[in-house]
Design a protein around this motif. Sequence first.
Motif, mmCIF file in Angstrom:
data_model
loop_
_atom_site.group_PDB
_atom_site.id
_atom_site.type_symbol
_atom_site.label_atom_id
_atom_site.label_comp_id
_atom_site.label_asym_id
_atom_site.label_seq_id
_atom_site.Cartn_x
_atom_site.Cartn_y
_atom_site.Cartn_z
ATOM 1 N N GLU A 150 0.853 -1.184 0.000
ATOM 2 C CA GLU A 150 0.000 0.000 0.000
ATOM 3 C C GLU A 150 0.892 1.239 0.000
ATOM 4 N N LEU A 151 0.724 2.069 -1.016
ATOM 5 C CA LEU A 151 1.435 3.341 -1.087
ATOM 6 C C LEU A 151 0.412 4.446 -0.872
ATOM 7 N N THR A 152 0.596 5.221 0.178
ATOM 8 C CA THR A 152 -0.303 6.331 0.451
ATOM 9 C C THR A 152 0.470 7.640 0.370
ATOM 10 N N THR A 153 -0.185 8.648 -0.164
ATOM 11 C CA THR A 153 0.405 9.983 -0.221
ATOM 12 C C THR A 153 -0.625 10.983 0.282
ATOM 13 N N GLU A 154 -0.133 12.079 0.839
ATOM 14 C CA GLU A 154 -1.046 13.107 1.327
ATOM 15 C C GLU A 154 -0.362 14.464 1.305
ATOM 16 N N VAL A 155 -1.187 15.486 1.411
ATOM 17 C CA VAL A 155 -0.710 16.864 1.464
ATOM 18 C C VAL A 155 -1.306 17.504 2.701
ATOM 19 N N GLU A 156 -0.457 18.175 3.503
ATOM 20 C CA GLU A 156 -0.968 18.906 4.662
ATOM 21 C C GLU A 156 -1.925 19.987 4.197
ATOM 22 N N ASP A 157 -2.975 20.210 4.965
ATOM 23 C CA ASP A 157 -3.815 21.358 4.646
ATOM 24 C C ASP A 157 -3.465 22.479 5.618
ATOM 25 N N LYS A 158 -3.202 23.648 5.069
ATOM 26 C CA LYS A 158 -2.821 24.825 5.847
ATOM 27 C C LYS A 158 -3.976 25.813 5.850
ATOM 28 N N ASP A 159 -4.408 26.180 7.021
ATOM 29 C CA ASP A 159 -5.535 27.094 7.187
ATOM 30 C C ASP A 159 -5.102 28.521 6.846
ATOM 31 N N VAL A 160 -5.726 29.095 5.821
ATOM 32 C CA VAL A 160 -5.436 30.478 5.412
ATOM 33 C C VAL A 160 -6.704 31.339 5.503
ATOM 34 N N THR A 161 -7.581 30.950 6.434
ATOM 35 C CA THR A 161 -8.842 31.665 6.611
ATOM 36 C C THR A 161 -8.595 33.071 7.157
ATOM 37 N N THR A 162 -9.317 34.032 6.603
ATOM 38 C CA THR A 162 -9.272 35.416 7.077
ATOM 39 C C THR A 162 -10.702 35.898 7.292
ATOM 40 N N TYR A 163 -10.820 37.110 7.791
ATOM 41 C CA TYR A 163 -12.162 37.680 7.948
ATOM 42 C C TYR A 163 -12.864 37.807 6.601
ATOM 43 N N ALA A 164 -12.094 37.966 5.539
ATOM 44 C CA ALA A 164 -12.675 38.083 4.201
ATOM 45 C C ALA A 164 -13.230 36.751 3.690
ATOM 46 N N SER A 165 -12.982 35.664 4.409
ATOM 47 C CA SER A 165 -13.495 34.351 4.017
ATOM 48 C C SER A 165 -14.983 34.209 4.317
ATOM 49 N N GLY A 193 -16.703 33.561 6.965
ATOM 50 C CA GLY A 193 -17.125 32.439 7.793
ATOM 51 C C GLY A 193 -16.828 31.069 7.214
ATOM 52 N N TRP A 194 -16.240 31.042 6.041
ATOM 53 C CA TRP A 194 -15.865 29.771 5.417
ATOM 54 C C TRP A 194 -14.372 29.541 5.599
ATOM 55 N N LYS A 195 -13.994 28.328 5.965
ATOM 56 C CA LYS A 195 -12.592 27.978 6.115
ATOM 57 C C LYS A 195 -11.948 27.880 4.734
#
Length: 136
Positions: free
Chosen positions: A26-41, A43-45
């Motif tokens: 089994e080969l698994t790969t992933e990418v970290e998710d980095k939160d770049v939420t601002t007030y201009a978002s 209310g959405w992440k």
Amino acid sequence: MAKMVLLAAFVSLGGNDLSSYTRKAELTTEVEDKDVTTYASLGWKEVLGGLKSGELSLEFLQDVAATKIDSIMWPLLGTVVPFVVRLDNSAKSANNPEWTGNVLINGWNPIEGGVGDEAAVSVGYPTSGAVARAVA
């Protein structure tokens, strides 16, 4: 959509074809998710991709005889080695892609199991650097 049953996958570590010892890969790969939420978002992440990582998990049938899997894996302990995996042991192609990269051999379990069990070894090795997919 085509369907496939894994019957003859190819697994190589450190230039050693270990397919005849391998019964699960089994080969698994992933990418970290980095939160770049601002007030201009509003209310959405919002997220962006960060560092990529992967792991090659394998299950081997153990063999401690000279020149067999135990004598191949033991000297690799603590080293970074190249890996190659394919869904089929035939040559890589558009219908049989190949994934390559490097993994850190960070452990080896020479004895694993209980009374009456087959002698098997389960390992999970982190990738080191990029994982590539090739078809030719």
